[in-house]
Design a protein around this motif. Structure first.
Motif, short mmCIF file in Angstrom:
data_model
loop_
_atom_site.label_atom_id
_atom_site.label_comp_id
_atom_site.label_asym_id
_atom_site.label_seq_id
_atom_site.Cartn_x
_atom_site.Cartn_y
_atom_site.Cartn_z
N LEU A 1 0.86 -1.18 0.00
CA LEU A 1 0.00 0.00 0.00
C LEU A 1 0.90 1.23 0.00
O LEU A 1 1.88 1.29 0.73
CB LEU A 1 -0.89 0.03 1.24
CG LEU A 1 -1.66 1.34 1.49
CD1 LEU A 1 -2.69 1.60 0.41
CD2 LEU A 1 -2.33 1.32 2.86
N GLN A 2 0.56 2.19 -0.79
CA GLN A 2 1.36 3.40 -0.91
C GLN A 2 0.49 4.64 -0.69
O GLN A 2 -0.55 4.79 -1.32
CB GLN A 2 1.98 3.46 -2.31
CG GLN A 2 2.72 4.74 -2.64
CD GLN A 2 3.44 4.60 -3.95
OE1 GLN A 2 4.58 4.18 -4.00
NE2 GLN A 2 2.76 4.93 -5.04
N ILE A 3 0.91 5.48 0.23
CA ILE A 3 0.25 6.77 0.46
C ILE A 3 1.17 7.85 -0.08
O ILE A 3 2.37 7.84 0.17
CB ILE A 3 0.01 7.00 1.97
CG1 ILE A 3 -0.75 5.83 2.59
CG2 ILE A 3 -0.73 8.32 2.20
CD1 ILE A 3 -2.14 5.64 2.07
N GLN A 4 0.62 8.79 -0.81
CA GLN A 4 1.44 9.88 -1.36
C GLN A 4 1.80 10.84 -0.23
O GLN A 4 1.01 11.71 0.15
CB GLN A 4 0.68 10.59 -2.48
CG GLN A 4 0.46 9.72 -3.71
CD GLN A 4 -0.35 10.43 -4.76
OE1 GLN A 4 -1.50 10.79 -4.54
NE2 GLN A 4 0.24 10.66 -5.92
N MET A 5 3.01 10.68 0.29
CA MET A 5 3.43 11.44 1.46
C MET A 5 3.35 12.94 1.25
O MET A 5 3.03 13.70 2.16
CB MET A 5 4.86 11.04 1.85
CG MET A 5 4.99 9.61 2.35
SD MET A 5 6.72 9.11 2.57
CE MET A 5 7.29 10.33 3.75
N HIS A 6 3.66 13.39 0.03
CA HIS A 6 3.68 14.82 -0.23
C HIS A 6 2.29 15.44 -0.10
O HIS A 6 2.17 16.64 0.19
CB HIS A 6 4.28 15.12 -1.61
CG HIS A 6 3.68 14.33 -2.73
ND1 HIS A 6 3.90 12.98 -2.90
CD2 HIS A 6 2.87 14.69 -3.74
CE1 HIS A 6 3.26 12.56 -3.96
NE2 HIS A 6 2.62 13.57 -4.50
#
Length: 222
Positions: free
Chosen positions: A206-211
């Motif tokens: 799972l990837q969350i767009q940190m920016h």
């Protein structure tokens, strides 16, 4: 001398991918051949977008001045630009650099994956909610390496089911990194986690767009 239409370049953290949280120098090129429903950089694809012509030497000099060893070339669609293989080959001469290409999945990767393993691909596979799935260059799946990534930006349960179908059909898990990202504001990350548990998606991230968490989701230059 070959020059490239650059609309942004800046030092920030990688917001996603294998090097998420690490400093990287970003070079954003003008223009895209797709029109995804959730695109957050439509401004960079406008015909009248402001840009600067930059040579490969000028781009390299700014990268080195930034101090970053990670480089992200993005867009738009960077691989639309004439002379991109020439630029990548030039940057790859510096063994300290790792260059990531964020590509939209519609461009044949054959000319680029053979340069060397420090040129890495993050290939978006456009799922149904994007409206652009028909534009995908499926043959790219045969070219992907361990160093590369496929990203599935998902906005619905239907998107998630299609992502699993693609990963299984083309045996992507283990061949390359596989990431599922939520369309910002369309689906909760917790829903994706629940889906991953149901489907037993071992080896998928799972990837969350940190920016978009750190800054305003529409802020430029971050």
């Amino acid at each position: 001398m070959k020059k490239y239409q650059v609309v942004e370049r800046f030092l920030s953290i990688n917001g996603e991918g294998k090097r998420a949280g690490q400093l990287a120098f970003f070079v954003r090129f003008a223009g895209c051949n797709l029109n995804c429903s959730y695109c957050d950089t439509t401004w960079a694809n406008e015909p009248d977008v402001a840009f600067e012509w930059m040579s490969k030497e000028e781009i390299y000099d700014e990268i080195k001045h930034s101090g970053a060893d990670n480089v992200t070339l993005t867009g738009g669609e960077p691989l639309l630009r004439d002379g991109m293989k020439e630029l990548l080959s030039y940057l790859a001469e510096d063994e300290k650099l790792t260059i990531e290409i964020e590509t939209n999945g519609s461009i044949d990767l054959t000319p680029y994956v053979t340069i060397n393993d420090r040129i890495v691909m993050t290939m978006d596979y456009k799922l149904p909610d994007s409206g652009m799935e028909q534009e995908m260059h499926i043959a790219n799946f045969k070219l992907l390496r361990k160093v590369d990534t496929v990203k599935f930006v998902s906005g619905s349960k239907a998107d998630l089911l299609r992502a699993v179908e693609i990963m299984q059909t083309y045996q992507l898990i283990g061949k390359c990194a596989c990431y599922i990202s939520p369309v910002f504001g369309k689906i909760e990350p917790s829903e994706i986690v629940d889906f991953m548990k149901e489907e037993k998606l071992v080896g998928v991230n799972l990837q969350i767009q940190m920016h978009k968490v750190i800054w305003d989701p529409m802020m430029k230059g971050v």
